[in-house]
Design an enzyme around this catalytic site. Structure first.
Site, PDB file in Angstrom:
ATOM      1  N   ASN A  67       0.845  -1.194   0.000  1.00 42.44           N
ATOM      2  CA  ASN A  67       0.000   0.000   0.000  1.00 42.44           C
ATOM      3  C   ASN A  67       0.881   1.245   0.000  1.00 42.44           C
ATOM      4  O   ASN A  67       2.113   1.147  -0.104  1.00 42.44           O
ATOM      5  CB  ASN A  67      -0.968  -0.016   1.186  1.00 42.44           C
ATOM      6  CG  ASN A  67      -0.238  -0.122   2.513  1.00 42.44           C
ATOM      7  OD1 ASN A  67       0.468   0.803   2.925  1.00 42.44           O
ATOM      8  ND2 ASN A  67      -0.387  -1.256   3.193  1.00 42.44           N
ATOM      9  N   ASP A 122      -3.890  -6.736   4.812  1.00 39.35           N
ATOM     10  CA  ASP A 122      -4.909  -7.616   5.373  1.00 39.35           C
ATOM     11  C   ASP A 122      -4.793  -9.038   4.834  1.00 39.35           C
ATOM     12  O   ASP A 122      -5.135 -10.009   5.521  1.00 39.35           O
ATOM     13  CB  ASP A 122      -6.305  -7.072   5.063  1.00 39.35           C
ATOM     14  CG  ASP A 122      -6.579  -5.748   5.762  1.00 39.35           C
ATOM     15  OD1 ASP A 122      -6.141  -5.602   6.923  1.00 39.35           O
ATOM     16  OD2 ASP A 122      -7.201  -4.864   5.147  1.00 39.35           O
ATOM     17  N   LYS A 125       9.275 -16.018 -11.551  1.00 41.37           N
ATOM     18  CA  LYS A 125       8.441 -14.932 -12.069  1.00 41.37           C
ATOM     19  C   LYS A 125       7.284 -15.477 -12.898  1.00 41.37           C
ATOM     20  O   LYS A 125       7.486 -16.316 -13.792  1.00 41.37           O
ATOM     21  CB  LYS A 125       9.293 -13.984 -12.910  1.00 41.37           C
ATOM     22  CG  LYS A 125       8.499 -12.832 -13.508  1.00 41.37           C
ATOM     23  CD  LYS A 125       9.370 -11.946 -14.379  1.00 41.37           C
ATOM     24  CE  LYS A 125       8.527 -10.863 -15.048  1.00 41.37           C
ATOM     25  NZ  LYS A 125       9.351 -10.019 -15.950  1.00 41.37           N
ATOM     26  N   PRO A 136      -2.203 -12.359   9.803  1.00 44.31           N
ATOM     27  CA  PRO A 136      -2.433 -12.147  11.240  1.00 44.31           C
ATOM     28  C   PRO A 136      -2.620 -10.662  11.527  1.00 44.31           C
ATOM     29  O   PRO A 136      -2.047  -9.812  10.850  1.00 44.31           O
ATOM     30  CB  PRO A 136      -1.147 -12.684  11.879  1.00 44.31           C
ATOM     31  CG  PRO A 136      -0.111 -12.580  10.804  1.00 44.31           C
ATOM     32  CD  PRO A 136      -0.845 -12.851   9.521  1.00 44.31           C
ATOM     33  N   ASP A 137      -3.439 -10.362  12.528  1.00 40.38           N
ATOM     34  CA  ASP A 137      -3.671  -8.983  12.944  1.00 40.38           C
ATOM     35  C   ASP A 137      -2.632  -8.633  14.009  1.00 40.38           C
ATOM     36  O   ASP A 137      -2.748  -9.059  15.160  1.00 40.38           O
ATOM     37  CB  ASP A 137      -5.095  -8.838  13.496  1.00 40.38           C
ATOM     38  CG  ASP A 137      -5.485  -7.393  13.736  1.00 40.38           C
ATOM     39  OD1 ASP A 137      -4.636  -6.622  14.236  1.00 40.38           O
ATOM     40  OD2 ASP A 137      -6.634  -7.033  13.432  1.00 40.38           O
ATOM     41  N   PHE A 164      -3.928   2.824  15.187  1.00 43.28           N
ATOM     42  CA  PHE A 164      -4.179   3.877  14.208  1.00 43.28           C
ATOM     43  C   PHE A 164      -5.193   3.356  13.201  1.00 43.28           C
ATOM     44  O   PHE A 164      -5.150   2.184  12.814  1.00 43.28           O
ATOM     45  CB  PHE A 164      -2.890   4.285  13.485  1.00 43.28           C
ATOM     46  CG  PHE A 164      -2.099   5.324  14.220  1.00 43.28           C
ATOM     47  CD1 PHE A 164      -1.959   6.606  13.726  1.00 43.28           C
ATOM     48  CD2 PHE A 164      -1.496   5.018  15.427  1.00 43.28           C
ATOM     49  CE1 PHE A 164      -1.239   7.573  14.418  1.00 43.28           C
ATOM     50  CE2 PHE A 164      -0.776   5.957  16.134  1.00 43.28           C
ATOM     51  CZ  PHE A 164      -0.642   7.246  15.620  1.00 43.28           C
ATOM     52  N   LYS A 220     -12.720  -0.515  16.014  1.00 46.68           N
ATOM     53  CA  LYS A 220     -11.412  -1.136  16.255  1.00 46.68           C
ATOM     54  C   LYS A 220     -10.993  -0.995  17.712  1.00 46.68           C
ATOM     55  O   LYS A 220     -10.407  -1.912  18.288  1.00 46.68           O
ATOM     56  CB  LYS A 220     -10.355  -0.491  15.347  1.00 46.68           C
ATOM     57  CG  LYS A 220     -10.463  -0.872  13.885  1.00 46.68           C
ATOM     58  CD  LYS A 220      -9.342  -0.243  13.057  1.00 46.68           C
ATOM     59  CE  LYS A 220      -9.439  -0.648  11.607  1.00 46.68           C
ATOM     60  NZ  LYS A 220      -8.347  -0.046  10.772  1.00 46.68           N
ATOM     61  N   LYS A 248     -10.667  -4.744  19.280  1.00 46.41           N
ATOM     62  CA  LYS A 248      -9.282  -5.170  19.498  1.00 46.41           C
ATOM     63  C   LYS A 248      -8.795  -4.888  20.912  1.00 46.41           C
ATOM     64  O   LYS A 248      -7.649  -5.154  21.242  1.00 46.41           O
ATOM     65  CB  LYS A 248      -8.369  -4.484  18.479  1.00 46.41           C
ATOM     66  CG  LYS A 248      -8.728  -4.832  17.037  1.00 46.41           C
ATOM     67  CD  LYS A 248      -7.735  -4.256  16.029  1.00 46.41           C
ATOM     68  CE  LYS A 248      -8.165  -4.599  14.604  1.00 46.41           C
ATOM     69  NZ  LYS A 248      -7.177  -4.189  13.597  1.00 46.41           N
TER      70      LYS A 248
END
Length: 442
Positions: A209, A314, A324, A340-341, A358, A372, A376
């Site tokens: 990202n 995620d 490749k 995994p979180d 965050f 969250k 969590k």
């Protein structure tokens, strides 16, 4: 500490002091320069006068100074005194209390902090008398900046080089922050994740990202300035210099990041990797972009505060293709599995840690952030709207709304630099630790 005396002594590294003086000026400091006779043999007073806009001071008995007492005038004017470069001769004079020139006399006459940046031949640096004199200066509360290693003007290779001007500037700013910032996190061990994780598809492609790690690195500096021992776990796309006196572990995937985060939570120091082992799961850095080794104590105690700014992927591919992937089809599907979180795992498995999350969202920001925070079991969460073009990923600015697990009203941090946002977040964490946190999860 805006008024700085830069004292330059007679070494070839004096040329770096000109660049250093200019950096200080550009960053808003008032600079007045003292030069010894030896320094004038390497660089002229006129150069430093042009760079600082102030008269350069070279004489102890200066009839043009106020009442002829130039050393007292300078000593009272300064907020900070920096000797860079500091030769072995000057170090010996300061250690013995000799006052036979302007520099040594001002050092005796001033009550402000003194930074000393030694620069000399590597063999001189290793001499017992130099070590003894430096220890004497430390006993006098001088702060000694560790010299850099590398090729020296004489052709030798070793420790003794004056650090680069950018390094000296960062050290000065850290020194000032350390003496002016409330030590809200003194003695706390803080682990921060930053940047984006990288999930391999094949040897040349990956899922990731746009996170740059700027917010996490700003928080690392702010926590360090507030007295914390800081460890940074940086994602694979982060290309920011490591802040001074901060541990850094570079990782790639979410699984790598969780492994290192658990090790830090347990207080385990991870070994550095050799160059041949760079393909290992994580790599430990204790140096900065200027090539200077940084004296950082190994991690020896468990994390007290965990701050998760990293944008963790995620999902990852179920299998990484070893070669490749060739473009032979019009369409291709990837078999993805959930990662995994990292944040939730640390909060669940280490309930004694104060956990800060965050939330970077593009819609219903506050709704998702509150979700969250509760799901969590976090102590605190800071959310921002990354759909805005003026804040968030890649930007130097940010704006946040902060929610807590023990109060209903959020704190709104208006748009400002990420450094200022980080300082305010550290203040909020410090208040929570001091007044609210009882090491019991909701």
């Amino acid at each position: 500490m805006k008024n700085i005396i830069l004292a330059i002594t007679g070494g070839i590294a004096a040329y770096k002091s000109a660049f250093f003086a200019r950096l200080l000026i550009k960053n808003g400091y008032n600079v007045r320069v003292i030069m010894t006779d030896g320094a004038k043999a390497f660089i002229t007073p006129l150069t430093l006068q042009a760079l600082t806009g102030n008269q350069v001071h070279t004489e102890l008995l200066d009839e043009t100074a106020e009442l002829g007492m130039g050393h007292i005038e300078l000593a009272k004017w300064a907020d900070l005194l920096i000797v860079a470069p500091a030769t072995a001769n000057t170090i010996a004079k300061l250690a013995m209390g000799v006052a036979d020139d302007l520099l040594s006399t001002v050092c005796l006459a001033t009550t402000v902090p003194i930074l000393v940046a030694p620069a000399m031949n590597q063999q001189m640096w290793q001499h017992p008398s130099v070590k003894l004199n430096l220890q004497t200066l430390r006993d006098y509360d001088y702060e000694v900046i560790q010299p850099a290693s590398g090729m020296q003007a004489c052709g030798d290779v070793g420790e003794g080089r004056l650090p680069e001007p950018e390094y000296l500037l960062e050290y000065v700013e850290y020194f000032i922050a350390r003496h002016t910032t409330p030590q809200l996190l003194a003695g706390k061990n803080v682990t921060i994740t930053a940047g984006a994780t990288v999930e391999a598809i094949d040897p040349v492609r990956f899922l990731s990202n746009h996170s740059t790690g700027k917010m996490g690195f700003a928080l690392a500096k702010a926590c360090r300035n507030a007295g914390a021992n800081v460890t940074l776990i940086a994602g694979g796309k982060v290309h920011l210099p490591t802040p001074l006196f901060v541990h850094r572990f570079d990782v790639l995937s979410a699984e790598d990041m969780l492994k290192v985060a658990k090790d830090c939570a347990n207080g385990l120091a991870l070994p550095c990797c050799d160059d041949e082992e760079h393909d290992h799961k994580h790599h430990h850095h204790d140096h900065n972009e200027f090539g200077n080794d940084i004296e950082v104590e190994p991690i020896s105690t468990a994390t007290d505060i965990f701050i998760a700014t990293a944008a963790v992927a995620d999902y990852r591919t179920r299998d990484v293709v070893p070669q490749k992937i060739k473009k032979t089809q019009d369409e291709m599907s990837l078999d993805l599995v959930k990662n995994p979180d990292v944040l939730a795992t640390i909060a669940k498995e280490f309930p004694e840690i104060f956990v800060v999350g965050f939330a970077a969202e593009t819609q219903d920001v506050e709704k998702y952030a509150k979700g969250k925070l509760e799901s969590k079991k976090l102590n605190m969460i800071a959310c921002n709207d990354v759909s805005r073009s003026d804040i968030g990923f890649g930007s130097d600015d940010n704006a946040m709304t902060v929610f807590f697990n023990n109060k209903n009203e959020p704190v709104v941090l208006e748009k400002m630099s990420k450094e200022k946002i980080a300082e305010q977040l550290v203040e909020l964490i410090g208040v929570e630790l001091g007044k609210k946190f009882t090491f019991v999860k909701p």
